[in-house]
Design an enzyme around this catalytic site. Structure first.
Site, mmCIF file in Angstrom:
data_model
loop_
_atom_site.group_PDB
_atom_site.id
_atom_site.type_symbol
_atom_site.label_atom_id
_atom_site.label_comp_id
_atom_site.label_asym_id
_atom_site.label_seq_id
_atom_site.Cartn_x
_atom_site.Cartn_y
_atom_site.Cartn_z
ATOM 1 N N HIS A 1 0.845 -1.195 0.000
ATOM 2 C CA HIS A 1 0.000 0.000 0.000
ATOM 3 C C HIS A 1 0.879 1.244 0.000
ATOM 4 O O HIS A 1 1.777 1.379 0.837
ATOM 5 C CB HIS A 1 -0.922 0.006 1.229
ATOM 6 N N ASP A 18 -2.779 9.127 3.716
ATOM 7 C CA ASP A 18 -3.158 7.747 3.430
ATOM 8 C C ASP A 18 -4.545 7.736 2.804
ATOM 9 O O ASP A 18 -5.532 8.115 3.437
ATOM 10 C CB ASP A 18 -3.144 6.936 4.731
ATOM 11 N N CYS A 39 -3.856 3.464 -4.871
ATOM 12 C CA CYS A 39 -3.124 4.149 -3.801
ATOM 13 C C CYS A 39 -1.915 4.906 -4.325
ATOM 14 O O CYS A 39 -1.601 6.006 -3.861
ATOM 15 C CB CYS A 39 -2.713 3.167 -2.704
#
Length: 381
Positions: free
Chosen positions: A270, A287, A339
């Site tokens: 991620h 994030d 991401c």
């Protein structure tokens, strides 16, 4: 989202300004017009009211001229409001914004406000010179608008054709090389929709960000922050092998003389973005899955700053006043593959003081623009 808040504030301030100007003028009792302009308008910038969030309660305006003393009194009030607009503190170091994870989307908003203020003065002078109709008002009102870039810019027809050609299947070899960054076709294909980005794409993009910042003074009047971007291997190398592994990575750059340090981070497949803001004294993690487990990463970065300062400056790093932030109210991904694109877009917006004006719906458009930028070796926004 924080950028929405600033945009809303400025738009409401503009409406308030227009309403205050209208109070010193002739206005026909057009309730629909009044509803359009005045309903739910908030006095964002306090004047003589007790609260900045007080409703602007405006009765139906008379259709006859107000007396001259009222006109000039209201004109003075408008001038004071314009002065407050011009004096708005939108700089990166604003005390009202120091605790905000996302920087103020200044994007030269101060100069835009000043420009709109001047237009508003022209509007006021026109109003004071005599009666006018709704059509004239509609035109004059639009002239006070503070322009703010909105959303993701679409590619042109020619740019789309170029991107389509690059993304054709079964091509091999190098697509682009810029300084130390290289992207091949096997890498550029990672910019297909819903495809996980690799190190090569993100590192190339970070080099483009640094190039834009370094060349800023020669190409634009927009004041961009000075930046340094670490590559995607920095954080894992620091975490797994310690400071000695990365000590020489900054032998040609003084990171403490930069405004922002950007650190693309990969953990458990991620991508996130770490940002060190030297002026605001914070380390922020962006994030797109809204994870709350970044405390160890923030500590790792803070420890690096201490070791780096002692190694390069030969004095202890002053960590007083520094804080770690896990950014909230930021765009969130709606799948498991975007991401990396969110990480790059967070970095792009932050490095030009722009708010986060994108969402999951924009990912395909952003991916295609990244292809264009990599091929052209230059950011196109």
């Amino acid at each position: 989202m924080m950028s929405d808040m600033y945009q809303h504030t400025l738009d409401q301030s503009r409406k308030q300004l227009s309403i205050d100007i209208m109070a010193s003028s002739v206005f026909s009792c057009d309730k629909e017009k009044h509803k359009k302009l005045g309903q739910s308008t908030t006095n964002i910038i306090p004047t003589d009211h007790s609260s900045a969030n007080q409703e602007y309660d405006d009765p139906a305006r008379p259709s006859h001229l107000v007396n001259s003393s009222t006109i000039h009194s209201n004109a003075a009030s408008v001038e004071a409001l314009l002065n407050r607009l011009e004096a708005l503190d939108l700089d990166e170091g604003s005390s009202s914004c120091k605790s905000i994870a996302e920087p103020t989307p200044s994007f030269r908003l101060r100069s835009q406000i000043i420009k709109s203020s001047r237009l508003a003065f022209d509007l006021r002078d026109t109003i004071l010179n005599g009666p006018y109709n709704d059509e004239e008002y509609d035109y004059l009102y639009t002239q006070t608008e503070i322009p703010i870039p909105k959303g993701v810019k679409e590619l042109t027809k020619e740019e789309n054709e170029l991107v389509d050609n690059i993304l054709r299947k079964n091509q091999n070899g190098m697509v682009s090389q810029f300084k130390t960054a290289v992207v091949e076709f096997k890498d550029i294909y990672k910019l297909y929709p819903e495809t996980w980005l690799n190190d090569e794409i993100i590192n190339f993009y970070m080099v483009l960000l640094m190039d834009r910042a370094n060349n800023n003074n020669h190409s634009t009047n927009v004041d961009l922050p000075s930046i340094h971007c670490f590559n995607t291997f920095f954080c894992s190398s620091l975490r797994d092998q310690g400071y000695d592994k990365v000590r020489r990575w900054t032998k040609k750059v003084d990171i403490f003389n930069k405004h922002l340090l950007l650190i693309p981070i990969n953990k458990s497949y991620h991508w996130t973005l770490g940002v060190v803001d030297m002026k605001r004294k914070n380390v922020t993690i962006y994030d797109s899955l809204n994870g709350k487990h970044h405390g160890p990463t923030i500590k790792l970065i803070m420890n690096y700053l201490e070791l780096e300062h002692m190694d390069k400056k030969k004095t202890p790093f002053d960590a007083s006043g520094w804080k770690g932030i896990m950014a909230s109210d930021i765009p969130q991904q709606g799948n498991s593959s975007d991401c990396g694109v969110f990480t790059c877009t967070f970095a792009e917006r932050l490095t030009r003081n722009q708010g986060f004006d994108f969402s999951q719906d924009d990912m395909t458009s952003i991916r295609r623009r990244m292809v264009l930028d990599i091929v052209q070796k230059k950011l196109s926004i």
